[in-house]
Design an enzyme around this catalytic site. Sequence first.
Site, PDB file in Angstrom:
ATOM      1  N   SER A   1      46.577  32.888  36.826  1.00  0.00           N
ATOM      2  CA  SER A   1      45.541  32.004  37.747  1.00  0.00           C
ATOM      3  C   SER A   1      46.036  30.443  37.753  1.00  0.00           C
ATOM      4  O   SER A   1      45.704  29.635  38.422  1.00  0.00           O
ATOM      5  CB  SER A   1      44.169  32.034  37.555  1.00  0.00           C
ATOM      6  OG  SER A   1      43.611  33.215  38.339  1.00  0.00           O
TER       7      SER A   1
ATOM      8  N   SER B   1      43.929  31.619  40.924  1.00  0.00           N
ATOM      9  CA  SER B   1      42.773  31.074  41.584  1.00  0.00           C
ATOM     10  C   SER B   1      42.368  29.717  41.240  1.00  0.00           C
ATOM     11  O   SER B   1      41.439  29.115  42.010  1.00  0.00           O
ATOM     12  CB  SER B   1      41.350  32.023  40.826  1.00  0.00           C
ATOM     13  OG  SER B   1      41.747  31.929  39.532  1.00  0.00           O
TER      14      SER B   1
ATOM     15  N   LYS C   1      38.323  22.796  36.970  1.00  0.00           N
ATOM     16  CA  LYS C   1      38.265  23.875  37.916  1.00  0.00           C
ATOM     17  C   LYS C   1      36.540  24.131  37.663  1.00  0.00           C
ATOM     18  O   LYS C   1      36.070  24.030  36.688  1.00  0.00           O
ATOM     19  CB  LYS C   1      39.039  25.071  37.363  1.00  0.00           C
ATOM     20  CG  LYS C   1      39.165  26.416  37.952  1.00  0.00           C
ATOM     21  CD  LYS C   1      39.997  27.248  37.453  1.00  0.00           C
ATOM     22  CE  LYS C   1      40.030  28.690  38.234  1.00  0.00           C
ATOM     23  NZ  LYS C   1      40.815  29.788  37.904  1.00  0.00           N
TER      24      LYS C   1
END
Lengths: 172, 468, 320
Positions: B153, B129, B52
């Site tokens: 997330s 996210s 990420k």
Amino acid sequence: MSHKCVLLGRNIFRSYSSKPLIGPRFTSLNEIKAYIFKDSLSANDYLTNSESQRDQLQIPSKQAVVKLCRLSGLPSEDADIERIQRNLSKQISFIDILHNTQLNEEVDENYARLVPRHNSALSYEEFMRRIAENKEMQRVAEQEESWDSTSAAALEKDHYFVIREDILENKN
Amino acid sequence: MTSKMALRRIQSIPELQKKYNIFTYIDQSAADKIIHDKNADLQLANLTAGIKDNIVTKDMPTTCASKILLDYMSPFDATCVKLLRDAGALLVGKTNLDEFGMGSTGTHSFFGPVKNPLFDNQDIVAGGSSSGSAAAVAADATDFALGTDTGGSVRLPAAYTSILGFKPSYGRISRYGVIAYAQSLDTVGIMAKDLSVLKKVFHVLDKYDEKDPTSLTNDLRTELSALNIQKSTYRIGIPKEFFQGSLSKEVVKPLSNFLDKLLRQGHELYPVSAPSMKFSLPIYFTLSPAEATSNLARFDGIRYGTRSEEGDYENGTLFAPTRSFFGNVVQDRLILGNYTLCSETFKDSYIKAQKLRVKLIDEFDKIFKFPNLLTGSKGHQNGLDLILSLTNDAWPKPIDFFNETRTPSPTNEYKNDVFVTPMSLAGLPAISFPLERGLPIGVQLAGQYGDDSTVLDACSLLVNNVQS
Amino acid sequence: PISQFKPLPQFKLKCGLEIHTQLNTKNKLFSRSVNDPFRSADTPNLHTTFFDLALPGTQPLLNYEAILYAAKLALSLESNVNLNSQFDRKHYFYGDQPLGYQITQHFSPFASGGQLSLLQDIDDIDEKVKDIRITQLQIEQDTGKSLYRKCDLVTLIDLNRSNVPLVELVTEPDFENLKQIKAFLKKYQNLVRHLGVSTGDLESGAMRVDVNLSINDHARVELKNLPNTSSIMNAIKYEYQRQITIMRNGKAEEMLSKAETRGWTGSSTVKLRNKETTIDYRYMPDPELPRVALSPDVITNIQKTMPPLPDEVLQGFVSA
């Protein structure tokens, strides 16, 4: 107050009880289904309800929003203040549920951190060990031979960082 | 994993990227790093991974999907990245996300929205996210991916893309090198299709790190593993707060099947209630923007990052020209965070939320059998091993739906997190797995703080490998 | 000279001090970079690590040597060490503050109470004994340095000093005249040198003094930018005269009812800002630094290692 008798009832979660409860073991799939699929006030409904009272909401004033923009280090001159006012009022109404929640017992807010609550005091021995360790700790010094502290800066002058203004004069 | 397989995955990336917008950066040299030595004795040899893009890497830019950090090169690797490299994993790129981790749809990115690989003919959100990490795994671009989970997330996008998403206990995996959103909640999580891969990765990352002041200490780790008991059946609680009457038909049937399976495996199921859970969202949206506003104060363009050409003042506000590069969602949360932190509101909002967070943690302590080494709770003698709920109860929506001009309220999006935030607030280990293979609905299994092994062990009984 | 300055009985002076003292620990407060803000002055941004620059993904690591030094200082002032203090964030944007906030102690400072006693024979004051009470001691980060370069119209930022440990000491408003202030500063400076926790130099900025002052209980004025003892003394004298003139002109209600901050130009004090327009610092407990939790034996053991204090040596309480 008996909580057990109303655990499976419809209205148990309307009032805020602080007692967590484990109910009687499910004996069949049908019982679970009845429990799960029955109409009840869910967390989502709870939030929606409180939000539907939005008419009473106050839109934060323009000055308040400008002040918040400045505290946030964001532009206030060209900002779409109305958009921010609108969104902020909705966000505030969302978290305001907490304001109206009564806390009946004493709670130490310091316990909110996810670290050991008790027995974390350092002994003298451990305290001195940490000091010695820190002094020797070049291996995690976070500095690398090749790293140049100003190399990632868009602006640099004689190895200084640069602000394009006299900030000393503007300091308030 | 074989070197051939790794190569095939790496070669598939450009095409998948075009379809789903998974990555913010792709390492073109990844194929050169494949380990061909058959004797290589590394735990994660030739497993491909996406990271990420809010976790720093030395050899790839780290942007947080924000204009303000475009092209930023970190001079160091995050601890979790270093551990993966040392174990032989192949980092193929940085994955897309909601800017700075703020969002649950994967649509608030400077690089554009991520598309859900589960829906080939429609532009559906992948959840957020950690949207890119979920999509990377779902599309088979990588074997696993690292995400971060502040208020769901990792679990929510895992559910939307029908893969596994594991958020370990807070403090298990080092946060050193993870760009803080709200560090009292931020947790590195692992996404994969194959539970055995996920477990292997967790084993590599589950280490104390002296560089992270919130890292779980070795003493506590030792105590925790001594407490672990392996079981074949579990006492599982189903929180009433998490279910509502309005479940869609598409969910009712597979959920019934799943519950039936639980009973047939011999698990004991109980109704359970933790009353403070219903405050989780307002607590979360009080605390996380407050921490974020503080953490994001460092982005001023002076020492790194994008710098405004215009100057460093706007109408007397220092750094405003550069900080206007934050996207609208981030700006809104910074403003909300400052509202919460302002001296007039601080006590009624921030402190109140902290107190309610304590109550929630204490309620979980009264439900679980496993002791809580952080709070000192000895555990409830007849308590539960696990609690179970859905991760999400509705189909992921079209990307269009979250177009800023159409979204009626920022708080609408907040509600996606309703099932996942309680575990974040209490730091509990939780995994989301598909309710049924290919279904964009997840089941969430959570255990007491530190009881990560029980969560993973139980999961292996309940999940048919997602991997085809 | 000070001896010629006598506060007038009808205009009662009340003064308190806020003293920032740099601790000369080996490393900085929350990083392992070298704590040396002076010798490196020619090479800006040399003693900076990833955390000192607030690079994304970095975290603070508390240097317990700073806690040890602060504890020594607190004990020598008979201050009560808080066995469970914490660090908080004080938010404001400024070029020499890379995090966008200063890590300080607001809600639960390191030590509180205590005193430093001034004695006529030793400290050259008019009174036989004068106790200056200590309000509190807090540990915090120093900021970097800003230099304005006029020719380029830019401010240059050097972070060598950023994250150097400081103790902020606040006294009660117990001072009544300049002699007491001068004596206190000298005695405090001696003390930190004697304990080996700081160079105590005003000139280098290792010790920095702000003065809080009020006359006849009018609003408090804070005096800043006082680089040495003589500017501290002269600024107080100037401010005393200025306020007396205002009062004599009957303008006290108008001009002395609001707290304000004033700077010293070398010859006069000038208004810097109104206290009430001060920005809201939005204090928040740091969400990742551990609380500074010490068991009582840390304090008793540090107490044992303390050298005899200067007064004890002078008065022969301790045989040399």
